[in-house]
Design a protein around this motif. Structure first.
Motif, PDB file in Angstrom:
ATOM      1  N   VAL A   1     -14.900  46.263   6.276  1.00  0.00           N
ATOM      2  CA  VAL A   1     -16.325  46.470   6.573  1.00  0.00           C
ATOM      3  C   VAL A   1     -17.191  45.676   5.594  1.00  0.00           C
ATOM      4  O   VAL A   1     -18.141  44.981   5.987  1.00  0.00           O
ATOM      5  N   VAL A   2     -16.856  45.768   4.298  1.00  0.00           N
ATOM      6  CA  VAL A   2     -17.652  45.075   3.277  1.00  0.00           C
ATOM      7  C   VAL A   2     -17.610  43.567   3.493  1.00  0.00           C
ATOM      8  O   VAL A   2     -18.659  42.888   3.484  1.00  0.00           O
ATOM      9  N   THR A   3     -16.418  43.011   3.697  1.00  0.00           N
ATOM     10  CA  THR A   3     -16.307  41.554   3.819  1.00  0.00           C
ATOM     11  C   THR A   3     -16.744  41.045   5.187  1.00  0.00           C
ATOM     12  O   THR A   3     -17.018  39.854   5.331  1.00  0.00           O
ATOM     13  N   THR A   4     -16.814  41.911   6.177  1.00  0.00           N
ATOM     14  CA  THR A   4     -17.462  41.518   7.435  1.00  0.00           C
ATOM     15  C   THR A   4     -18.941  41.262   7.187  1.00  0.00           C
ATOM     16  O   THR A   4     -19.502  40.247   7.625  1.00  0.00           O
TER      17      THR A   4
ATOM     18  N   GLY B   1      -6.957  35.481   9.000  1.00  0.00           N
ATOM     19  CA  GLY B   1      -5.699  35.349   9.725  1.00  0.00           C
ATOM     20  C   GLY B   1      -4.611  34.694   8.915  1.00  0.00           C
ATOM     21  O   GLY B   1      -4.145  35.241   7.908  1.00  0.00           O
ATOM     22  N   GLU B   2      -4.250  33.458   9.322  1.00  0.00           N
ATOM     23  CA  GLU B   2      -3.039  32.840   8.806  1.00  0.00           C
ATOM     24  C   GLU B   2      -3.050  32.629   7.296  1.00  0.00           C
ATOM     25  O   GLU B   2      -2.056  32.905   6.619  1.00  0.00           O
ATOM     26  N   PHE B   3      -4.172  32.170   6.722  1.00  0.00           N
ATOM     27  CA  PHE B   3      -4.169  31.861   5.299  1.00  0.00           C
ATOM     28  C   PHE B   3      -4.204  33.117   4.439  1.00  0.00           C
ATOM     29  O   PHE B   3      -3.664  33.131   3.331  1.00  0.00           O
TER      30      PHE B   3
ATOM     31  N   VAL C   1      -5.818  42.181   7.723  1.00  0.00           N
ATOM     32  CA  VAL C   1      -5.814  41.081   8.694  1.00  0.00           C
ATOM     33  C   VAL C   1      -5.780  41.623  10.125  1.00  0.00           C
ATOM     34  O   VAL C   1      -6.471  41.102  11.011  1.00  0.00           O
ATOM     35  N   LEU C   2      -4.997  42.672  10.358  1.00  0.00           N
ATOM     36  CA  LEU C   2      -4.961  43.269  11.693  1.00  0.00           C
ATOM     37  C   LEU C   2      -6.349  43.732  12.124  1.00  0.00           C
ATOM     38  O   LEU C   2      -6.747  43.550  13.288  1.00  0.00           O
ATOM     39  N   ILE C   3      -7.097  44.315  11.207  1.00  0.00           N
ATOM     40  CA  ILE C   3      -8.446  44.799  11.531  1.00  0.00           C
ATOM     41  C   ILE C   3      -9.380  43.625  11.834  1.00  0.00           C
ATOM     42  O   ILE C   3     -10.063  43.604  12.867  1.00  0.00           O
ATOM     43  N   LEU C   4      -9.396  42.624  10.955  1.00  0.00           N
ATOM     44  CA  LEU C   4     -10.387  41.554  11.086  1.00  0.00           C
ATOM     45  C   LEU C   4     -10.019  40.520  12.133  1.00  0.00           C
ATOM     46  O   LEU C   4     -10.909  39.857  12.683  1.00  0.00           O
TER      47      LEU C   4
ATOM     48  N   LEU D   1     -15.070  39.767  18.272  1.00  0.00           N
ATOM     49  CA  LEU D   1     -16.150  40.657  18.724  1.00  0.00           C
ATOM     50  C   LEU D   1     -17.446  40.371  17.969  1.00  0.00           C
ATOM     51  O   LEU D   1     -18.533  40.331  18.553  1.00  0.00           O
ATOM     52  N   THR D   2     -17.353  40.171  16.642  1.00  0.00           N
ATOM     53  CA  THR D   2     -18.559  39.851  15.875  1.00  0.00           C
ATOM     54  C   THR D   2     -19.111  38.483  16.269  1.00  0.00           C
ATOM     55  O   THR D   2     -20.334  38.285  16.283  1.00  0.00           O
TER      56      THR D   2
END
Length: 416
Positions: A298-301, A333-335, A360-363, A369-370
């Motif tokens: 949430v914070v890094t989003t 993701g990958e990195f 990573v699964l969450i973001l 979506l964002t």
């Protein structure tokens, strides 16, 4: 008998990955979370742990990281990187400050120590170039004014990897400060030398590697990449950085041909890499770190959205484009998995791998979506918060225009 079991296991893995990739394509979704879940299912504590093929999967995963970075390097020329570094470095500094520091702070608050803090900072800092590129294409935004800003930030992150990965490698190896400084100096020197050679002699290198025969081109480029990656790893610089620099050195038709030839191999071994990371994560270890991962997500989003908004505003993009830029940068993701994978292999903190997997699964799910809904949601919230203006003054009947110039009394609302 052992080889038969190996073929059955590895064949089942590849077939399963193909089916998961097809499912993700139908759902217009990144396959990365499905690959991670597959690794969790076949790893320690999973439904069906692997046996004979695990060693081969480990080698395939290492090749996957090398090919990911090689293909990334092929996307850029040395002049692109130098130009972005000169013009967009303030956006890169803001990106690092807003997105790396929350990861470092989270690791320290969890009591994991400074090395884990540096690792988790990288996990939360680097956006997923692959997922973001796919989202931009799916949403038809490749020609939008804010897209060059997004790509500039991604380029700076990728270039920063050439410095960050050697630092991580040295820290995880537990070398002394002096040895670490030498390793970093070697990495910076090699990166600078490759950029200089690519700028001055890139055409000669590409001409040397070039071949009209796809088979020969594939063998030369793949062999050169693995050779340089191995030498880089021997120097404690990171095999991934070596592969990235090889990609930068190639340009023109050679880069395009190599990209077309290696894309299927990259996709195959990258999928194996995500499975391998999942194999080394016990599913039972994820629930205890799910709440910290969710808070960090949430914070890094929010911080990634702020980064994109600020960078787009600095480039003179309109408000709608600023929100779109911020929402597009959210996906990790990958990195993030590559960085966490180095720490998992080194065994510095048992909970780091599970937290990175959950994060990573969450973001990787929230990111598309964002990208789609941040701007409409922001527009609606801003509209709701805008105070209603005063009603227009009434015109007295005595001074109202008359005759053919007068406005008709009919109410035209809703007829636009």
């Amino acid at each position: 008998m052992h080889s038969a079991v190996f073929l059955i296991e590895f064949g089942a893995i590849i077939l399963g990955l193909g089916l998961l990739g097809r499912l993700a394509g139908r759902l217009q979704f990144s396959p990365i979370p499905l690959y991670l879940l597959a690794g969790l299912a076949f790893g320690e504590g999973g439904l069906l742990p692997l046996g004979a093929s695990e060693e081969f999967v480990a080698i395939g995963a290492e090749i996957g990281v090398i090919l990911l970075l090689l293909m990334l390097g092929l996307e850029y020329t040395a002049s692109d990187l130098v130009s972005n570094l000169k013009t967009q470095y303030p956006a890169g500094l803001v990106d690092f400050s807003l997105n790396a520091l929350p990861g470092a702070a989270a690791a320290l608050l969890l009591g994991w120590g400074p090395v884990a803090a540096v690792v988790l900072a990288g996990v939360t800092w680097i956006s997923s170039s692959g997922v973001i590129a796919k989202v931009l294409g799916d949403l038809g935004r490749l020609g939008n004014r804010e897209t060059p800003v997004i790509l500039s930030i991604l380029v700076l992150e990728d270039l920063a990897m050439a410095v960050y990965l050697p630092i991580i490698t040295a820290l995880l190896a537990g070398v002394s400060l002096a040895v670490g400084a030498v390793t970093l100096g070697i990495a910076l020197g090699v990166a600078g030398a490759v950029l200089f050679i690519a700028l001055r002699y890139g055409r000669l290198i590409s001409r040397f590697v070039s071949s009209d025969d796809p088979e020969k081109l594939l063998l030369v480029v793949l062999g050169l990449t693995l050779l340089v990656a191995g030498i880089a790893q021997q120097l404690q610089v990171s095999a991934a950085v070596g592969a990235f620099l090889v990609g930068i050195a190639l340009s023109g038709e050679v880069a395009e041909g190599t990209h077309a030839l290696l894309s299927p191999l990259r996709d195959l071994f990258a999928a194996v890499f995500f499975v391998f990371f999942g194999l080394h994560t016990d599913p039972a270890s994820i629930p205890p770190v799910l709440l910290p991962a969710l808070v960090l997500a949430v914070v890094t989003t929010c911080t990634k959205i702020a980064t994109g908004y600020w960078a787009a505003k600095r480039a003179g993009i309109a408000v709608k484009g600023r929100w779109r830029a911020g929402g597009t940068l959210v996906a990790r993701g990958e990195f993030s998995i590559v960085i966490a994978g180095l720490a998992v292999t080194a065994g510095i903190e048992p909970q780091l791998g599970p937290l990175a997997t959950a994060y990573v699964l969450i973001l990787v799910v929230i990111g598309p979506l964002t990208a789609r809904y941040t701007q409409p949601l922001a527009a609606r919230l801003m509209k709701d918060r805008t105070p209603a203006g005063p009603p227009p003054p009434k015109v007295p009947a005595a001074v109202a225009p008359a005759g053919p110039e007068a406005e008709p009394a009919t109410d035209h609302r809703g007829q636009e």
